[in-house]
Design a protein around this motif. Sequence first.
Motif, PDB file in Angstrom:
ATOM      1  N   THR A   1      35.044   3.813 -86.886  1.00 45.16           N
ATOM      2  CA  THR A   1      34.721   4.314 -85.544  1.00 45.16           C
ATOM      3  C   THR A   1      35.470   5.616 -85.260  1.00 45.16           C
ATOM      4  O   THR A   1      35.615   6.003 -84.110  1.00 45.16           O
ATOM      5  CB  THR A   1      35.104   3.287 -84.466  1.00 45.16           C
ATOM      6  OG1 THR A   1      36.505   3.042 -84.612  1.00 45.16           O
ATOM      7  CG2 THR A   1      34.356   1.990 -84.623  1.00 45.16           C
ATOM      8  N   GLU A   2      35.927   6.255 -86.321  1.00 45.76           N
ATOM      9  CA  GLU A   2      36.719   7.484 -86.192  1.00 45.76           C
ATOM     10  C   GLU A   2      36.210   8.398 -85.078  1.00 45.76           C
ATOM     11  O   GLU A   2      35.041   8.784 -85.077  1.00 45.76           O
ATOM     12  CB  GLU A   2      36.699   8.291 -87.509  1.00 45.76           C
ATOM     13  CG  GLU A   2      37.367   7.573 -88.679  1.00 45.76           C
ATOM     14  CD  GLU A   2      36.358   6.822 -89.567  1.00 45.76           C
ATOM     15  OE1 GLU A   2      35.224   6.603 -89.107  1.00 45.76           O
ATOM     16  OE2 GLU A   2      36.725   6.454 -90.692  1.00 45.76           O
ATOM     17  N   GLY A   3      37.113   8.726 -84.146  1.00 41.64           N
ATOM     18  CA  GLY A   3      36.749   9.654 -83.081  1.00 41.64           C
ATOM     19  C   GLY A   3      36.025   8.986 -81.910  1.00 41.64           C
ATOM     20  O   GLY A   3      35.885   9.584 -80.855  1.00 41.64           O
ATOM     21  N   ARG A   4      35.555   7.748 -82.102  1.00 46.66           N
ATOM     22  CA  ARG A   4      34.818   7.086 -81.011  1.00 46.66           C
ATOM     23  C   ARG A   4      35.503   5.793 -80.590  1.00 46.66           C
ATOM     24  O   ARG A   4      34.921   4.973 -79.883  1.00 46.66           O
ATOM     25  CB  ARG A   4      33.390   6.757 -81.447  1.00 46.66           C
ATOM     26  CG  ARG A   4      32.513   7.952 -81.687  1.00 46.66           C
ATOM     27  CD  ARG A   4      31.167   7.511 -82.216  1.00 46.66           C
ATOM     28  NE  ARG A   4      30.290   6.927 -81.222  1.00 46.66           N
ATOM     29  CZ  ARG A   4      29.620   5.787 -81.378  1.00 46.66           C
ATOM     30  NH1 ARG A   4      29.764   5.064 -82.452  1.00 46.66           N
ATOM     31  NH2 ARG A   4      28.809   5.342 -80.443  1.00 46.66           N
ATOM     32  N   GLY A   5      36.751   5.625 -81.051  1.00 48.02           N
ATOM     33  CA  GLY A   5      37.457   4.372 -80.806  1.00 48.02           C
ATOM     34  C   GLY A   5      37.525   4.004 -79.329  1.00 48.02           C
ATOM     35  O   GLY A   5      37.379   2.840 -78.967  1.00 48.02           O
ATOM     36  N   GLY A   6      37.738   5.001 -78.487  1.00 49.35           N
ATOM     37  CA  GLY A   6      37.877   4.755 -77.051  1.00 49.35           C
ATOM     38  C   GLY A   6      36.621   4.102 -76.489  1.00 49.35           C
ATOM     39  O   GLY A   6      36.681   3.091 -75.788  1.00 49.35           O
ATOM     40  N   TYR A   7      35.477   4.676 -76.818  1.00 44.80           N
ATOM     41  CA  TYR A   7      34.198   4.101 -76.367  1.00 44.80           C
ATOM     42  C   TYR A   7      33.999   2.734 -77.006  1.00 44.80           C
ATOM     43  O   TYR A   7      33.724   1.742 -76.341  1.00 44.80           O
ATOM     44  CB  TYR A   7      33.031   5.036 -76.762  1.00 44.80           C
ATOM     45  CG  TYR A   7      31.727   4.300 -77.019  1.00 44.80           C
ATOM     46  CD1 TYR A   7      30.912   3.898 -75.961  1.00 44.80           C
ATOM     47  CD2 TYR A   7      31.336   3.963 -78.320  1.00 44.80           C
ATOM     48  CE1 TYR A   7      29.729   3.191 -76.194  1.00 44.80           C
ATOM     49  CE2 TYR A   7      30.161   3.253 -78.558  1.00 44.80           C
ATOM     50  CZ  TYR A   7      29.366   2.865 -77.493  1.00 44.80           C
ATOM     51  OH  TYR A   7      28.213   2.157 -77.733  1.00 44.80           O
ATOM     52  N   PHE A   8      34.175   2.715 -78.326  1.00 48.40           N
ATOM     53  CA  PHE A   8      33.806   1.525 -79.074  1.00 48.40           C
ATOM     54  C   PHE A   8      34.605   0.303 -78.638  1.00 48.40           C
ATOM     55  O   PHE A   8      34.077  -0.806 -78.549  1.00 48.40           O
ATOM     56  CB  PHE A   8      33.974   1.778 -80.575  1.00 48.40           C
ATOM     57  CG  PHE A   8      33.329   0.715 -81.409  1.00 48.40           C
ATOM     58  CD1 PHE A   8      31.987   0.805 -81.742  1.00 48.40           C
ATOM     59  CD2 PHE A   8      34.045  -0.398 -81.821  1.00 48.40           C
ATOM     60  CE1 PHE A   8      31.368  -0.195 -82.476  1.00 48.40           C
ATOM     61  CE2 PHE A   8      33.438  -1.401 -82.553  1.00 48.40           C
ATOM     62  CZ  PHE A   8      32.100  -1.294 -82.884  1.00 48.40           C
ATOM     63  N   ASP A   9      35.889   0.527 -78.370  1.00 50.42           N
ATOM     64  CA  ASP A   9      36.747  -0.621 -78.058  1.00 50.42           C
ATOM     65  C   ASP A   9      36.290  -1.362 -76.803  1.00 50.42           C
ATOM     66  O   ASP A   9      36.550  -2.546 -76.638  1.00 50.42           O
ATOM     67  CB  ASP A   9      38.204  -0.181 -77.921  1.00 50.42           C
ATOM     68  CG  ASP A   9      39.108  -1.360 -78.143  1.00 50.42           C
ATOM     69  OD1 ASP A   9      39.066  -1.937 -79.249  1.00 50.42           O
ATOM     70  OD2 ASP A   9      39.814  -1.754 -77.197  1.00 50.42           O
ATOM     71  N   HIS A  10      35.621  -0.661 -75.922  1.00 53.59           N
ATOM     72  CA  HIS A  10      35.151  -1.275 -74.686  1.00 53.59           C
ATOM     73  C   HIS A  10      33.869  -2.088 -74.925  1.00 53.59           C
ATOM     74  O   HIS A  10      33.497  -2.925 -74.113  1.00 53.59           O
ATOM     75  CB  HIS A  10      34.887  -0.158 -73.674  1.00 53.59           C
ATOM     76  CG  HIS A  10      34.686  -0.647 -72.283  1.00 53.59           C
ATOM     77  ND1 HIS A  10      35.582  -1.479 -71.647  1.00 53.59           N
ATOM     78  CD2 HIS A  10      33.684  -0.425 -71.400  1.00 53.59           C
ATOM     79  CE1 HIS A  10      35.131  -1.750 -70.440  1.00 53.59           C
ATOM     80  NE2 HIS A  10      33.981  -1.127 -70.266  1.00 53.59           N
ATOM     81  N   TYR A  11      33.207  -1.841 -76.035  1.00 57.80           N
ATOM     82  CA  TYR A  11      31.903  -2.480 -76.267  1.00 57.80           C
ATOM     83  C   TYR A  11      31.877  -3.413 -77.477  1.00 57.80           C
ATOM     84  O   TYR A  11      31.465  -4.557 -77.372  1.00 57.80           O
ATOM     85  CB  TYR A  11      30.808  -1.406 -76.357  1.00 57.80           C
ATOM     86  CG  TYR A  11      30.612  -0.725 -75.022  1.00 57.80           C
ATOM     87  CD1 TYR A  11      29.861  -1.336 -74.030  1.00 57.80           C
ATOM     88  CD2 TYR A  11      31.244   0.480 -74.738  1.00 57.80           C
ATOM     89  CE1 TYR A  11      29.723  -0.756 -72.783  1.00 57.80           C
ATOM     90  CE2 TYR A  11      31.105   1.074 -73.488  1.00 57.80           C
ATOM     91  CZ  TYR A  11      30.343   0.446 -72.513  1.00 57.80           C
ATOM     92  OH  TYR A  11      30.217   1.015 -71.285  1.00 57.80           O
ATOM     93  N   GLY A  12      32.300  -2.906 -78.637  1.00 57.88           N
ATOM     94  CA  GLY A  12      32.261  -3.750 -79.842  1.00 57.88           C
ATOM     95  C   GLY A  12      30.881  -3.744 -80.470  1.00 57.88           C
ATOM     96  O   GLY A  12      29.881  -3.336 -79.857  1.00 57.88           O
ATOM     97  N   ILE A  13      30.820  -4.240 -81.696  1.00 55.04           N
ATOM     98  CA  ILE A  13      29.609  -4.101 -82.504  1.00 55.04           C
ATOM     99  C   ILE A  13      28.413  -4.890 -81.957  1.00 55.04           C
ATOM    100  O   ILE A  13      27.260  -4.484 -82.108  1.00 55.04           O
ATOM    101  CB  ILE A  13      29.903  -4.515 -83.974  1.00 55.04           C
ATOM    102  CG1 ILE A  13      28.855  -3.952 -84.922  1.00 55.04           C
ATOM    103  CG2 ILE A  13      30.042  -6.012 -84.130  1.00 55.04           C
ATOM    104  CD1 ILE A  13      29.025  -2.536 -85.298  1.00 55.04           C
TER     105      ILE A  13
END
Length: 489
Positions: free
Chosen positions: A221-233
């Motif tokens: 999720t390089e570079g998108r961790g902030g967004y991704f952590d709130h949502y997940g796969i």
Amino acid sequence: KDKSTVSITVVGASGDLAKKKIFPALFALYYEGCLPEHFTIFGYARSKMTDAELRNMVSKTLTCRIDKRENCGEKMEQFLERCFYHSGQYDSQENFAELDKKLKEHEAGRFSNRLFYLSIPPNIFINAVRCASLSASSAYGWTRVIVEKPFGRDSESSAALTGALKQYLKEDQIFRIDHYLGKELVENLSVLRFSNLIFEPLWSRQYIRNVQFIFSEDFGTEGRGGYFDHYGIIRDIMQNHLLQILALFAMETPVSLDAEDIRNEKVKVLRSMRPLQLDDVVVGQYKSHTKGGTTYPGYTDDKTVPKDSLTPTFAAAALFIDNARWDGVPFLMKAGKALHTRSAEIRVQFRHVPGNLYNKNFGSDLDQATNELVIRVQPDEAIYLKINNKVPGLGIRLDASNLNLLYSARYSKEIPDAYERLLLDAIEGERRLFIRSDELDAAWSLFTPVLKELEQKKIVPEKYPYGSRGPIGAHYLAARYKGEITTLS
Ligand code: BG6
């Protein structure tokens, strides 16, 4: 000659999606002659930028189709001359009113239609919708708004977003994009099923043992961790991309190819599904891994991700459609980041051949694998069917071989990017590939209970090394469901 004009405003113009996908797709449409004669493109974002700076930024990401390179530079210049920039806040009616003024100048009294592409996070897009619709909607023509996911985090937040959007827009103005629906092989799914006699009769629990929807990426999720952590796969891929493919795969024959007829069938499938159970889900999270002297970072090594994050970067799930056609057939989904390969596939596994003659006569080592139909969405787009075949020669030996339709070998034309098709459809008012609000509700109903349970119970995702095949638990889940369904009542 068409006297009307289309003004396309990309809200969030300096973001990644705009740069990587939206502007290049608009250029490709222009290049192919698909945009109307009169059109203007505006980038809208908070940062200060001149028109020239926007053009410079956009020009870096434009590419041409391989088959027509000669006049590419010239076309790019012409396209860029139609691109402009307006700097404004996303929640300022005044700033959108300034944009409206500029749009009017370009529209020069023509009958004007306006398309807003909201390439901004949902926490700000409601304000942008309010301001755009109150200050910058078309006076006479249509105004349409494309919204990107995430549409909420669960049923409640999604309903709240829909409610807020509907204060300013009618359902037929809202184009909820799921770019997987614009992918060539996903579009082809209905053609494959409904225009070939040989597949549709097999498309049921009677002949299909299980169906797998697989999404895998070989980067994290390089570079998108902030967004991704709130949502997940599960929210990032399963609840939308994979579920949409599933709905197209499993729906009944629509009355026609009309958008409402297709979406009616999709929503029926979604509403016939059993809410996902925790027991039928495996979650994972990638950890750092060193290979060939290179160390690949783990998910929580990202500075924008909390060290104790329980957000899954991998999930496998078994879903069921409780209707007459699919009763008891497992629909297995698997989605993950930082795996060993990048691919998206649908795999249809057929049942064993009853009373298999070859098995009976030659023993179990000749009981070859069952038939499998694979639709490879990306990369190397292909459709192939695994069949058992006799290996040429004296004696009888069976071998599983593929009847293979590899797109690069069959078609010389390059496959358009999903965003090209979707943008063109939005301009033309074709809603077939966009998500209707009842589809969205049904999709959330399916996943919301398990998402809440995962969070409430603080389920710890199984770690898997960056670049691996994912957590071992996923193999056990698949093994549990891939087998023959024992009863066919
Ligand atoms: C997006 C997800 O919707 O799809 C991303 O938010 C993912 O996490 C992307 O990487 C994958 O799209 P594609 O078209 O590259 O397969």
